[in-house]
Design an enzyme around this catalytic site. Structure first.
Site, PDB file in Angstrom:
ATOM      1  N   LYS A  78      53.393  48.328  44.386  1.00 17.90           N
ATOM      2  CA  LYS A  78      53.933  48.521  43.032  1.00 17.90           C
ATOM      3  C   LYS A  78      54.148  50.002  42.676  1.00 17.90           C
ATOM      4  O   LYS A  78      55.104  50.582  43.184  1.00 17.90           O
ATOM      5  CB  LYS A  78      53.073  47.756  42.037  1.00 17.90           C
ATOM      6  CG  LYS A  78      53.104  46.236  42.380  1.00 17.90           C
ATOM      7  CD  LYS A  78      52.709  45.294  41.285  1.00 17.90           C
ATOM      8  CE  LYS A  78      53.103  43.871  41.646  1.00 17.90           C
ATOM      9  NZ  LYS A  78      52.020  43.017  42.137  1.00 17.90           N
TER      10      LYS A  78
ATOM     11  N   ASP B  40      41.887  44.993  46.354  1.00 25.12           N
ATOM     12  CA  ASP B  40      43.345  44.910  46.243  1.00 25.12           C
ATOM     13  C   ASP B  40      43.753  45.656  44.984  1.00 25.12           C
ATOM     14  O   ASP B  40      43.489  45.207  43.862  1.00 25.12           O
ATOM     15  CB  ASP B  40      43.769  43.441  46.194  1.00 25.12           C
ATOM     16  CG  ASP B  40      45.284  43.267  46.141  1.00 25.12           C
ATOM     17  OD1 ASP B  40      45.996  44.264  45.898  1.00 25.12           O
ATOM     18  OD2 ASP B  40      45.745  42.125  46.330  1.00 25.12           O
TER      19      ASP B  40
ATOM     20  N   TYR C 130      45.344  37.038  42.972  1.00 30.59           N
ATOM     21  CA  TYR C 130      46.529  36.886  43.804  1.00 30.59           C
ATOM     22  C   TYR C 130      46.607  38.085  44.737  1.00 30.59           C
ATOM     23  O   TYR C 130      46.456  39.227  44.303  1.00 30.59           O
ATOM     24  CB  TYR C 130      47.780  36.819  42.917  1.00 30.59           C
ATOM     25  CG  TYR C 130      49.087  36.737  43.680  1.00 30.59           C
ATOM     26  CD1 TYR C 130      49.407  35.605  44.424  1.00 30.59           C
ATOM     27  CD2 TYR C 130      50.009  37.778  43.636  1.00 30.59           C
ATOM     28  CE1 TYR C 130      50.616  35.525  45.116  1.00 30.59           C
ATOM     29  CE2 TYR C 130      51.218  37.701  44.314  1.00 30.59           C
ATOM     30  CZ  TYR C 130      51.515  36.579  45.057  1.00 30.59           C
ATOM     31  OH  TYR C 130      52.715  36.504  45.729  1.00 30.59           O
TER      32      TYR C 130
HETATM   33  C1  LIG Z   1      51.940  42.048  43.353  1.00 31.72           C
HETATM   34  C2  LIG Z   1      50.644  41.876  44.048  1.00 31.72           C
HETATM   35  C3  LIG Z   1      50.562  41.613  45.429  1.00 31.72           C
HETATM   36  C4  LIG Z   1      51.774  41.303  46.267  1.00 31.72           C
HETATM   37  O1  LIG Z   1      52.649  42.377  46.358  1.00 31.72           O
HETATM   38  P1  LIG Z   1      54.192  42.065  46.777  1.00 31.72           P
HETATM   39  O2  LIG Z   1      54.780  43.418  46.904  1.00 31.72           O
HETATM   40  O3  LIG Z   1      54.750  41.246  45.665  1.00 31.72           O
HETATM   41  O4  LIG Z   1      54.146  41.325  48.057  1.00 31.72           O
HETATM   42  C5  LIG Z   1      49.329  41.594  46.026  1.00 31.72           C
HETATM   43  N1  LIG Z   1      48.214  41.810  45.316  1.00 31.72           N
HETATM   44  C6  LIG Z   1      48.245  42.040  43.993  1.00 31.72           C
HETATM   45  C7  LIG Z   1      46.975  42.300  43.252  1.00 31.72           C
HETATM   46  C8  LIG Z   1      49.458  42.078  43.310  1.00 31.72           C
HETATM   47  O5  LIG Z   1      49.473  42.268  41.978  1.00 31.72           O
END
Ligand SMILES: *Cc1c(COP(=O)(O)O)cnc(C)c1O
Length: 452
Positions: A286, A254, A159
């Site tokens: 995060k 990511d 994701y």
């Molecule tokens: C949480 C997450 C996102 C998206 O971040 P948001 O601040 O919720 O838009 C993208 N990539 C990864 C791996 C994530 O865990």
């Protein structure tokens, strides 16, 4: 800062009764907000029941509007590395708020947070955004702008936020151009996205053989955490880095979830830093926001130099680098020393062993997988290598397990496909609350059909 933030007065938590006040709020919420939540993962659709409305949090504990206390194993889905209401983060944020909350000009904490991120990770330059979604969206635009190519490769089960081009569905098999995974995303948005099975080198080779000179970038979670924790097999990220280099595509990791969480350097601290390769671009979020909306993307100086106003690739944000958010993130990262990661690692080791023991005692098929300090529990036999494996998890058994834990003051992610998050504030009392709840939860999972 591995010490708990505040001594607890009571030794036992309030027993969890009917969550009347949460239910009343949820009814009001559903009337005015789709599904009653502002992000789908917060809903209890997958496990049934009413999501708890949290009124306050301290250290490792959440308190809901009915006065029930829960050990928090969500930690805001990762950000709260130091636990809730950490006194030093709070003090820094309060001082920052007193100076005004947003100016629309450059500020000091943005520079300091960027320097901290550059010091810890392989990126040379960094640009802030307000969410991880924006960070990955911008990284992809930059990769396309830099290479002059259009195709993006991603993995099923990874994701990257709700970016149109990255919401492509799984299961499209080897190097097939993807179809959208949700209504509202036009095929033209995902038509240039190739979705492959995670940890599958042959699929990656085939995709590059077919589309190689059209690939702008390959994006992968540094370690998959959004289908539950599925670490890359040893050497997999190094292989991705090398095949991207060979084809003139950018390698984008990511680390929105794993960054400053899996280790102090993110998941790259486990593989790239040891093996000697660096991604071209990295996305963060995060933990680096310290509980505020802050995220970032960064990478090679020459690639980042293509961004406006230095280069032609446009990217912007009214609240990007907001002084409150960057102060919270900076204070969090400065406090996140080796001791913090060692504490979380030790707490995770204890909980993983206890979960496995409790489930084994009831004959419930399960696999516990880790990526640094992150871990998750799949209610299926392992190993779980990709999204197809993860999808075999017994969701009915998980729902029963989840509710048995909730009744015993432990708030797990309300989904079988999520990582469990700990913080440096998860002290002995919090951990023993989790351990005490496990045998009954394992029995509930077995009764719901999880027995092997
Ligand atoms: C949480 C997450 C996102 C998206 O971040 P948001 O601040 O919720 O838009 C993208 N990539 C990864 C791996 C994530 O865990």
């Amino acid at each position: 800062m591995s010490a708990p933030t505040a001594p607890r007065s009571s030794q036992t938590s309030t027993p969890v009764r009917d969550p009347e006040a949460s239910r009343a709020l949820f009814e009001r919420a559903v009337a005015v907000t789709p599904g009653g939540v502002n992000s789908p993962v917060r809903a209890f659709n997958a496990v049934g029941g009413t999501p708890r409305f949290i009124a306050s949090a301290q250290g490792a504990w959440l308190t809901d509007v009915d006065g029930h206390e829960y050990v928090d194993l969500i930690c805001s889905w990762g950000p709260m590395l130091l636990g809730h209401a950490h006194p030093e983060v709070q003090a820094a944020v309060q001082a920052a708020v007193a100076r005004g909350t947003s100016y629309g000009t450059p500020t000091t904490p943005e520079v300091e947070l960027a320097e901290e991120i550059v010091a810890r990770t392989p990126v040379e330059r960094v640009r802030f955004t307000s969410s991880g979604t924006e960070a990955t969206m911008s990284a992809i635009r930059l990769a396309r702008g830099f290479t002059g190519r259009d195709v993006v490769i991603k993995f099923a089960g990874c994701y990257h936020g709700h970016v149109d081009a990255l919401l492509a569905s799984a299961g499209s098999g080897l190097a097939t151009l993807a179809v959208p995974g949700t209504p509202g995303v036009p095929e033209s948005a995902t038509g240039l996205t190739v979705v492959l099975p995670y940890n599958d080198r042959a699929a990656v080779e085939a995709a590059f053989a077919e589309h190689g000179d059209r690939v702008a970038c390959l994006i992968t979670e540094a370690a998959a955490g959004n289908m539950g924790v599925v670490p890359p097999e040893p050497g997999f990220n190094a292989f991705l880095s090398e095949i991207c280099r060979r084809h003139g595509a950018l390698f984008v990791t990511d680390e929105v979830m794993t960054g400053f969480r899996a280790t102090r350097q993110g998941y790259w601290g486990i593989d790239g830093a040891v093996e000697g390769w660096t991604p071209d671009l990295v996305t963060f979020g995060k933990v680096m926001g310290g509980g505020f909306p802050a995220a970032a993307f960064g990478g090679r100086a020459d690639v980042m130099g293509r961004l406006a106003p230095e280069g032609p690739v446009y990217q912007a944000g009214t609240l990007s680098g907001n002084p409150i958010a960057t102060t919270a993130g900076l204070t969090t990262l400065r406090l996140a020393d080796d001791e913090v990661y060692a504490h979380i690692d030790a707490a995770a080791t204890t909980i993983k062993a206890a979960v496995s023991e409790a489930l084994s005692a009831e004959g419930v098929a399960h696999t516990v997988q880790s990526a640094g300090t992150m871990f998750s529990v799949f209610l299926t036999d392992g190993p779980v290598r990709d999204f197809a494996d993860a999808s075999r998890t017994d969701t009915a058994a998980y729902a029963a397990f989840f509710h048995a834990m909730l009744e015993r003051n432990v708030y797990l992610p309300p989904s079988a496909y999520e990582a469990w998050f700990l913080s440096s504030a998860h002290d002995d009392r919090a951990i023993s609350t989790v351990l005490d709840a496990l045998p009954a939860a394992a029995r509930a999972a077995a009764a719901a059909g999880g027995a092997a």
